[in-house]
Design a protein around this motif. Structure first.
Motif, PDB file in Angstrom:
ATOM      1  N   PRO A 136       0.755  -1.009   0.115  1.00 62.27           N
ATOM      2  CA  PRO A 136      -0.127  -0.103   0.249  1.00 62.27           C
ATOM      3  C   PRO A 136       0.985   1.319  -0.045  1.00 62.27           C
ATOM      4  CG  PRO A 136      -0.918  -1.663   1.352  1.00 62.27           C
ATOM      5  CD  PRO A 136       0.456  -2.110   0.987  1.00 62.27           C
ATOM      6  N   LYS A 137       1.801   1.251   0.829  1.00 61.09           N
ATOM      7  CA  LYS A 137       2.755   2.424   0.820  1.00 61.09           C
ATOM      8  C   LYS A 137       3.448   2.680  -0.396  1.00 61.09           C
ATOM      9  CE  LYS A 137       6.554   4.417   3.636  1.00 61.09           C
ATOM     10  NZ  LYS A 137       7.617   4.541   2.511  1.00 61.09           N
ATOM     11  N   GLN A 138       3.998   1.630  -1.060  1.00 60.15           N
ATOM     12  CA  GLN A 138       4.454   1.901  -2.305  1.00 60.15           C
ATOM     13  C   GLN A 138       3.563   2.333  -3.399  1.00 60.15           C
ATOM     14  OE1 GLN A 138       6.045  -2.093  -2.633  1.00 60.15           O
ATOM     15  NE2 GLN A 138       8.050  -1.551  -1.819  1.00 60.15           N
ATOM     16  N   ALA A 139       2.443   1.573  -3.384  1.00 54.93           N
ATOM     17  CA  ALA A 139       1.496   2.217  -4.272  1.00 54.93           C
ATOM     18  C   ALA A 139       1.021   3.593  -4.310  1.00 54.93           C
ATOM     19  CB  ALA A 139       0.134   1.103  -4.277  1.00 54.93           C
ATOM     20  N   TYR A 140       0.899   3.775  -2.917  1.00 53.51           N
ATOM     21  CA  TYR A 140       0.563   5.241  -2.759  1.00 53.51           C
ATOM     22  C   TYR A 140       1.485   6.131  -3.277  1.00 53.51           C
ATOM     23  CZ  TYR A 140      -1.416   9.743  -0.463  1.00 53.51           C
ATOM     24  OH  TYR A 140      -1.665  10.813  -0.157  1.00 53.51           O
ATOM     25  N   GLU A 141       2.649   6.029  -2.940  1.00 54.46           N
ATOM     26  CA  GLU A 141       3.798   6.946  -3.228  1.00 54.46           C
ATOM     27  C   GLU A 141       4.153   6.950  -4.945  1.00 54.46           C
ATOM     28  OE1 GLU A 141       7.144   5.627  -1.014  1.00 54.46           O
ATOM     29  OE2 GLU A 141       6.530   6.570   0.718  1.00 54.46           O
ATOM     30  N   LEU A 142       3.974   5.797  -5.356  1.00 53.39           N
ATOM     31  CA  LEU A 142       4.488   5.822  -6.642  1.00 53.39           C
ATOM     32  C   LEU A 142       3.076   6.514  -7.590  1.00 53.39           C
ATOM     33  CD1 LEU A 142       6.007   4.752  -9.275  1.00 53.39           C
ATOM     34  CD2 LEU A 142       5.056   2.456  -9.158  1.00 53.39           C
ATOM     35  N   ILE A 143       2.052   6.301  -7.371  1.00 56.53           N
ATOM     36  CA  ILE A 143       1.016   6.926  -8.045  1.00 56.53           C
ATOM     37  C   ILE A 143       0.978   8.227  -7.699  1.00 56.53           C
ATOM     38  CG2 ILE A 143      -1.546   7.120  -8.287  1.00 56.53           C
ATOM     39  CD1 ILE A 143      -1.569   3.824  -7.712  1.00 56.53           C
ATOM     40  N   LYS A 144       0.884   8.720  -6.556  1.00 55.74           N
ATOM     41  CA  LYS A 144       1.049  10.017  -6.250  1.00 55.74           C
ATOM     42  C   LYS A 144       1.981  10.914  -6.816  1.00 55.74           C
ATOM     43  CE  LYS A 144      -1.369  12.887  -3.133  1.00 55.74           C
ATOM     44  NZ  LYS A 144      -2.874  13.012  -3.320  1.00 55.74           N
ATOM     45  N   ASP A 145       3.313  10.246  -6.928  1.00 53.14           N
ATOM     46  CA  ASP A 145       4.389  10.856  -7.775  1.00 53.14           C
ATOM     47  C   ASP A 145       4.007  11.052  -9.126  1.00 53.14           C
ATOM     48  OD1 ASP A 145       7.244  11.581  -7.442  1.00 53.14           O
ATOM     49  OD2 ASP A 145       7.124  10.437  -9.452  1.00 53.14           O
ATOM     50  N   LEU A 146       3.754   9.939  -9.791  1.00 60.03           N
ATOM     51  CA  LEU A 146       3.482  10.028 -11.332  1.00 60.03           C
ATOM     52  C   LEU A 146       2.127  10.673 -11.734  1.00 60.03           C
ATOM     53  CD1 LEU A 146       3.506   6.264 -12.393  1.00 60.03           C
ATOM     54  CD2 LEU A 146       5.486   7.736 -12.560  1.00 60.03           C
ATOM     55  N   LYS A 147       1.068  10.912 -10.717  1.00 59.68           N
ATOM     56  CA  LYS A 147       0.003  12.033 -11.121  1.00 59.68           C
ATOM     57  C   LYS A 147       0.359  13.095 -10.990  1.00 59.68           C
ATOM     58  CE  LYS A 147      -4.051  11.288 -11.155  1.00 59.68           C
ATOM     59  NZ  LYS A 147      -4.821  10.992 -12.181  1.00 59.68           N
TER      60      LYS A 147
END
Length: 461
Positions: A182-193
């Motif tokens: 969950p932490k990796q998903a949140y950080e990666l998607i937030k960054d790409l967005k």
């Protein structure tokens, strides 16, 4: 929290991950109308291993399947999975083959092409992206997600930038082994967005039990689309199940239609008990082995054929060791097969690299692209001797293949679709086309007899 859209994976990755891609067209064709009225953003219905499975196991023409799907899904976008320069096969093909394959997809009115490269080597995607855009299809580029000493947020951000510069329409984070937390998903998607003004989609597998949590974190981070499957072909080594997400997040999908489909596909799954991965719970060992959902079902099936089911745990322990030796390739077709077959050989022969497959040698030569990290130098020496790996795009070394294949194939390739089957799958394609033309038209029986008697090599899908 904005309303998230859904791509349904039941007919492609769902069944590929749980029943080794053995679902027949006749098992879903009658319910396509129900699918079409659910309200999905899109459905993944073709590509991946479905082409191979149709001709190798099901005696079906994959192009005829695509035609059935397109006619049945009038209101829903259909999409497919394309392995870049590998298309739906296991090697790199010449650019003229890539161009014809993608043109034919457009002729059949494919809406979205999800294109990926197993090594995240942008050179292996450029031709397929360019061609799909030429034929006015939506191009979704997938990042092959994995965990290793070299795969981090900076790596994925840099790769996403390369993809966006090629004019793609959206990005999918393709977590084929269910590793993203969950932490990796949140950080990666937030960054790409924050960096790119295009839709972001998340694809994961619940093999290790992380996907549901990671999907929820992705929604909080602003993900645009989630990949989900109907419950009969969800969970385990497949995607999270659609029904709980539709209920809890009020996605607005047709609940009555979903129930009808669920009832139907539980019956379909029972038809394939012999190939069912039959995963009763999560497998936390996958966090170490990183075996993707589409690979585990076939690995189990292949070990059964060798009467070596008891070696599964040993193979799963060997997979990450082979992967490290090869420079941490993400495990997705074809690298998952390359690593998986070598790991299986290492276990069954009782000696690591006593036999080195041609695919591993070709990988180390650079024929699949640039490895994320350097290959183990001792293994490289053992496999290649003094031969030096290439550093350029391997497809540049492949001469045009279509005209030669047209001449060689003769009566076995009277259409572009059959020509592609012939080129993509060699002896397996010849065997399929021989049976097809025996049924459909009268041709020179001496030619058909020649092909029928040839041995067919089996490479796992």
């Amino acid at each position: 929290m904005s309303k998230v859209k859904v791509m349904d994976t039941t007919l492609r990755d769902g069944q590929q991950s749980l029943i080794a891609t053995r679902m027949k067209t006749s098992e879903f064709s009658d319910v396509l109308g129900t699918f079409d009225n659910i309200g999905f953003y899109s459905m993944e219905v073709w590509g991946g291993a479905t082409y191979d499975s149709c001709i190798r196991f099901l005696d079906e023409d994959p192009w005829e399947r695509l035609s059935v799907l397109r006619k049945g899904l009038k209101n829903t976008k259909i999409q497919m999975l394309l392995r870049g320069q590998n298309l739906v096969g296991y090697r790199h093909y010449s650019d003229d083959v890539v161009e014809l394959f993608i043109k034919k997809m457009a002729d059949y009115k494919m809406d979205i092409v999800r294109v990926f490269d197993a090594l995240n080597d942008i050179r292996n995607l450029e031709k397929s992206i360019e061609t799909a855009k030429k034929y006015k299809m939506e191009v979704q580029a997938a990042i092959s997600y994995t965990v290793s000493p070299v795969h981090n947020l900076e790596f994925y951000r840099s790769y996403a930038k390369e993809l966006v510069e090629r004019g793609i329409d959206s990005i999918c984070i393709k977590d084929m082994a269910g590793l993203i937390t969950p932490k990796q998903a949140y950080e990666l998607i937030k960054d790409l967005k924050s960096k790119f003004n295009i839709p972001i989609q998340l694809h994961s597998h619940n093999t290790a039990g992380l996907a549901d949590l990671s999907y929820y974190a992705a929604v909080e981070a602003g993900v645009d689309v989630l990949d989900l499957a109907l419950s009969p072909f969800a969970m385990g080594s497949s995607q999270p199940a659609l029904e709980p997400f539709n209920h809890s997040m009020e996605m607005g999908l047709d609940g009555a239609g979903i129930i009808k489909l669920v009832d139907h596909f539980w019956k379909v799954r029972k038809n394939h008990a012999a190939d069912d991965v039959n995963m009763q719970s999560i497998n936390s060992k996958m966090l170490l082995s990183q075996i993707p959902g589409g690979m585990i079902s076939n690995l189990v099936s292949q070990l059964k054929q060798q009467k070596a089911e008891d070696k599964l745990d040993l193979v799963m322990e060997e997979v990450p060791r082979v992967r490290k030796d090869l420079g941490y390739p993400p495990l997705v077709t074809p690298t998952s097969q390359i690593v998986g077959v070598q790991a299986t050989l290492n276990v069954l022969t009782g000696e690591r690299y006593k036999m080195i497959t041609n695919e591993v040698k070709n990988y180390m030569k650079g024929e699949y692209g640039r490895s994320p990290a350097p290959v183990d130098p001792q293994l490289l020496k053992k496999a290649l001797g003094d031969e030096k790996p290439i550093t350029h795009r391997f497809a540049d070394d492949i001469a045009p293949e279509l005209e030669k294949a047209r001449k060689e194939s003769g009566v076995l390739a009277l259409t572009d679709e059959d020509l592609l089957t012939y080129v993509l799958f060699g002896e397996v394609g010849k065997k399929f086309l021989t049976k097809k033309y025996e049924k459909e038209i009268k041709v020179d029986q001496d030619i058909l007899k020649k092909y029928k008697n040839e041995e067919v090599s089996i490479y796992p899908v």
